[in-house]
Design an enzyme around this catalytic site. Sequence first.
Site, PDB file in Angstrom:
ATOM      1  N   THR A   1     -29.572  49.847 -24.055  1.00 59.08           N
ATOM      2  CA  THR A   1     -29.388  49.170 -22.772  1.00 59.08           C
ATOM      3  C   THR A   1     -28.083  48.376 -22.769  1.00 59.08           C
ATOM      4  O   THR A   1     -27.647  47.892 -23.830  1.00 59.08           O
ATOM      5  CB  THR A   1     -30.568  48.202 -22.522  1.00 59.08           C
ATOM      6  OG1 THR A   1     -30.219  47.310 -21.468  1.00 59.08           O
ATOM      7  CG2 THR A   1     -30.907  47.355 -23.745  1.00 59.08           C
TER       8      THR A   1
ATOM      9  N   GLU B   1     -27.941  45.527 -21.777  1.00 58.81           N
ATOM     10  CA  GLU B   1     -28.313  44.121 -22.003  1.00 58.81           C
ATOM     11  C   GLU B   1     -27.937  43.657 -23.403  1.00 58.81           C
ATOM     12  O   GLU B   1     -27.858  42.450 -23.654  1.00 58.81           O
ATOM     13  CB  GLU B   1     -29.805  43.911 -21.713  1.00 58.81           C
ATOM     14  CG  GLU B   1     -30.125  44.265 -20.277  1.00 58.81           C
ATOM     15  CD  GLU B   1     -31.517  43.856 -19.812  1.00 58.81           C
ATOM     16  OE1 GLU B   1     -32.072  42.898 -20.353  1.00 58.81           O
ATOM     17  OE2 GLU B   1     -32.025  44.515 -18.886  1.00 58.81           O
TER      18      GLU B   1
ATOM     19  N   TYR C   1     -36.022  40.675 -25.692  1.00 59.24           N
ATOM     20  CA  TYR C   1     -35.923  42.122 -25.425  1.00 59.24           C
ATOM     21  C   TYR C   1     -34.572  42.660 -25.869  1.00 59.24           C
ATOM     22  O   TYR C   1     -34.486  43.602 -26.670  1.00 59.24           O
ATOM     23  CB  TYR C   1     -36.146  42.404 -23.930  1.00 59.24           C
ATOM     24  CG  TYR C   1     -35.673  43.789 -23.511  1.00 59.24           C
ATOM     25  CD1 TYR C   1     -36.297  44.940 -23.980  1.00 59.24           C
ATOM     26  CD2 TYR C   1     -34.573  43.941 -22.643  1.00 59.24           C
ATOM     27  CE1 TYR C   1     -35.843  46.211 -23.608  1.00 59.24           C
ATOM     28  CE2 TYR C   1     -34.126  45.201 -22.270  1.00 59.24           C
ATOM     29  CZ  TYR C   1     -34.762  46.330 -22.752  1.00 59.24           C
ATOM     30  OH  TYR C   1     -34.306  47.582 -22.389  1.00 59.24           O
TER      31      TYR C   1
ATOM     32  N   LYS D   1     -33.442  45.282 -28.895  1.00 60.41           N
ATOM     33  CA  LYS D   1     -32.708  46.545 -28.665  1.00 60.41           C
ATOM     34  C   LYS D   1     -31.404  46.548 -29.474  1.00 60.41           C
ATOM     35  O   LYS D   1     -31.004  47.576 -30.010  1.00 60.41           O
ATOM     36  CB  LYS D   1     -32.411  46.736 -27.172  1.00 60.41           C
ATOM     37  CG  LYS D   1     -33.641  46.952 -26.292  1.00 60.41           C
ATOM     38  CD  LYS D   1     -34.399  48.241 -26.584  1.00 60.41           C
ATOM     39  CE  LYS D   1     -33.671  49.489 -26.153  1.00 60.41           C
ATOM     40  NZ  LYS D   1     -34.503  50.702 -26.335  1.00 60.41           N
TER      41      LYS D   1
END
Length: 350
Positions: free
Chosen positions: A135, A137, A160, A164
């Site tokens: 991602t 992010e 989160y 990742k």
Amino acid sequence: MKTYLVTGGAGFIGSNFVLYMLNKYNDVKIVNLDALTYAGNLENLKEVENNPNHVFVQGDICDQELVTKLFDDYKFDYVVNFAAESHVDRSIREPEVFAKTNVMGTVNLLNCAKNAWYTEENGWLDGVKYLQVSTDEVYGSLGDTGYFMETTPLDPHSPYSASKAGADFMVKAYGDTFKMPINITRCSNNYGPYQFPEKLIPLLINNCLQHKDLPIYGDGLNVRDWLYVEDHCKAIDMVVRQGVLGEVYNVGGHNERTNLQIVKKVISYIGENVDKEVTENLMKFVEDRKGHDRRYGIAPDKIKADLGWYPETTFEVGIEKTIKWYLDNKEWMNNVTSGDYQKYYSKMYK
Ligand code: NAD
Ligand code: TYD
């Protein structure tokens, strides 16, 4: 025939990928390993339930014995790892499960793939590849200008995105240390059919239809770069087949919008089905998310230059298709929002 281990293929993007691949190719076999958490749903895969090129296996990516057996049984050419805990708000409440699934699950898949694909004598099997679906992010948050590039240092903020990023580093380490054939893709916010209504767009659609509040975190001016899920599936297909080994590819929709713009767009499209004035009154500014990243934006220049990929679906077309899908599939929404969803929702937005 190429054989894929697709993990998390009963979730939002994973199921769209399975359907995309099996509609596009006759010479692809997909073994779909999914734990069927709250986010996994076999209804997403109805279209392929009798397709002999699709095998569904309920199980955990952390389960070494099971994943080893799947490698033995099916001799995979590719692994595409979608399986993850994927919702930032949940990660703030329960970080542990994010570390377990997203980091340790990835390490288990890497290990099982290495055991199946590598020997000291012969090195790596020809043509195999592990693709990690990551991602944007992991890059953290942007200011008002600039974009995430593949060279942007990782600076995750939420549990989160930290999990990742941890997984991405493990994938990179297997590439660097063992010369494992890997790619990592980092995409922006996806939207489209089969997305669980805890994420912004399906949550807004569901709440509009149910005349429930539309919660807007903080000032509503956080920016996300929206990518239609089918465009993302196409990018993954291209990276598996043509991606240069070891490379990271950012996948973005060139579609930046503030959350407030998204809310207003959903209200305006759904207006034909629900009274617009009623939905506008449902807009409700609520407490901001902790550590809320301000802006995400991707310049997908590398994947465009190297592989010829670009986002084909404009936001106008994508959002209309998405809302139409939810309106045509109210039973899907009813099914996923019954039971535990109500418990979750009442905890989140009391
Ligand atoms: P999702 O939450 O809809 O689906 C995740 C799937 O993984 C579910 O089917 C779930 O049952 C399965 N799963 C969870 N834990 C598992 C485990 N331990 N073993 C096996 N299966 C397990 O997520 P999504 O939105 O489809 O995201 C897919 C991937 O794409 C994730 O890796 C996510 O980080 C990444 N991603 C998503 C977005 C987005 O906008 N949705 C954006 C960028 C990256
Ligand atoms: P989300 O769909 O959870 O994706 P992510 O956090 O991974 O970007 O949220 C998208 C944006 O919408 C994010 O800025 C948080 C915001 N948001 C709301 O304002 N209200 C909501 O109810 C939700 C779920 C998200």
